[in-house]
Design a protein around this motif. Structure first.
Motif, PDB file in Angstrom:
ATOM      1  N   ARG A 224      62.857  42.218 -25.670  1.00 39.49           N
ATOM      2  CA  ARG A 224      63.278  41.007 -24.968  1.00 39.49           C
ATOM      3  C   ARG A 224      62.258  40.624 -23.884  1.00 39.49           C
ATOM      4  O   ARG A 224      62.163  39.471 -23.504  1.00 39.49           O
ATOM      5  CB  ARG A 224      64.654  41.227 -24.335  1.00 39.49           C
ATOM      6  N   ASN A 225      61.553  41.630 -23.378  1.00 40.87           N
ATOM      7  CA  ASN A 225      60.543  41.403 -22.345  1.00 40.87           C
ATOM      8  C   ASN A 225      59.281  42.131 -22.781  1.00 40.87           C
ATOM      9  O   ASN A 225      59.268  43.353 -22.880  1.00 40.87           O
ATOM     10  CB  ASN A 225      61.050  41.928 -20.995  1.00 40.87           C
ATOM     11  N   GLU A 227      56.723  42.968 -21.349  1.00 41.93           N
ATOM     12  CA  GLU A 227      56.149  43.899 -20.383  1.00 41.93           C
ATOM     13  C   GLU A 227      56.585  45.344 -20.632  1.00 41.93           C
ATOM     14  O   GLU A 227      55.859  46.278 -20.289  1.00 41.93           O
ATOM     15  CB  GLU A 227      56.519  43.479 -18.959  1.00 41.93           C
ATOM     16  N   ASP A 255      66.001  45.552 -22.080  1.00 41.13           N
ATOM     17  CA  ASP A 255      65.857  45.264 -20.660  1.00 41.13           C
ATOM     18  C   ASP A 255      65.516  43.795 -20.457  1.00 41.13           C
ATOM     19  O   ASP A 255      64.537  43.303 -20.998  1.00 41.13           O
ATOM     20  CB  ASP A 255      64.732  46.150 -20.075  1.00 41.13           C
TER      21      ASP A 255
END
Length: 255
Positions: A224-225, A227, A255
């Motif tokens: 979802r991210n 990073e 996250d």
């Protein structure tokens, strides 16, 4: 006494060594009194020892000839022989509470059988029996093993798995082309693994579907991210991760 003819399309290999059957039956010695479902009893070589040990036994058998044989020779099983396909059966409806599963499982559907057991993990307290050695080793394998895979992670999340012993080909009629392995799964104390279980299953299947790739490459589409992909765990391959690490990985991706 007329014997049942093994049927290749059903993957039937009838066990002929009584000592092996006794050892398999003894895997449930700690569960006498709890209902037991035997999958694919054939001519009852395992059933006879389960009954001798006092188990509350029900059997499910797809082969009509085997069903007829059991009805003739096992009066103790009257009303407890289910002539259906285990994979299509609503197993939980057969018992009011917890139960165990055992069998000399057909090689051609053994993985499917254990996935079905997984669906009833909150009711199945122990699952043991014999299957193709390669599949048995895969279920019991730990991180770092070449055989460690989807079944290993998903079953070991909920069960303590033991590979018990190997069975040679010559104790079957007809002899299979591979060795067999006997395993036992005992339900552990996990009720909440600490992540979204459905997402965990997706993560595990996606990761092992591309097991030669690093997790950063195989799981990128699930993040979802973006990073989170910088975490060092994504530099590993799926067979390097423990069950707990797959739980952590699932949470990172969410996250």
């Amino acid at each position: 006494m007329q014997k049942v003819k093994p049927k290749k399309f059903l993957g039937q290999h009838f066990l002929t060594d009584m000592s092996v059957a006794q050892r398999i039956a003894s895997t449930l010695d700690d569960y006498v009194g709890m209902p037991v479902l035997e999958v694919g009893p054939g001519m009852g070589v395992l059933s006879q020892f389960l009954l001798e040990k006092g188990h509350d036994l029900t059997v499910v058998e797809l082969d009509r000839e085997s069903v007829a044989y059991l009805e003739r020779n096992f009066p103790n099983l009257e009303g407890r022989i289910i002539g259906e396909d285990f994979l299509q059966l609503d197993v939980d409806s057969l018992f009011e509470g917890d139960y165990c599963v055992i069998g000399n499982y057909p090689y051609n559907i053994s993985s499917q059988i254990f996935f079905k057991v997984l669906e009833s993990k909150d009711r199945v307290k122990c699952c043991s029996g014999m299957l193709q050695k390669e599949v048995a080793e895969r279920i019991a394998a730990g991180p770092g093993s070449k055989t460690y895979g989807i079944l290993s992670v998903l079953l070991q999340l909920w069960y303590d798995v033991e590979y018990l012993f190997t069975v040679d080909e010559h104790v079957f009629n007809p002899p299979p082309k591979v060795k067999s392995g006997v395993i036992r799964l005992k339900r552990n104390n996990v009720t909440d693994p600490g992540c979204d279980v459905k997402q965990l299953k997706t993560v595990v299947k996606t990761a092992f579907g591309q097991r030669r790739k690093t997790l950063r490459n195989s799981l990128r589409s699930l993040a979802r991210n973006a990073e989170v992909l910088n975490d060092e765990v994504f530099g590993k391959r799926p067979e390097q991760l423990s069950v707990d690490e797959f739980v952590r990985l699932t949470n990172l991706l969410n996250d």
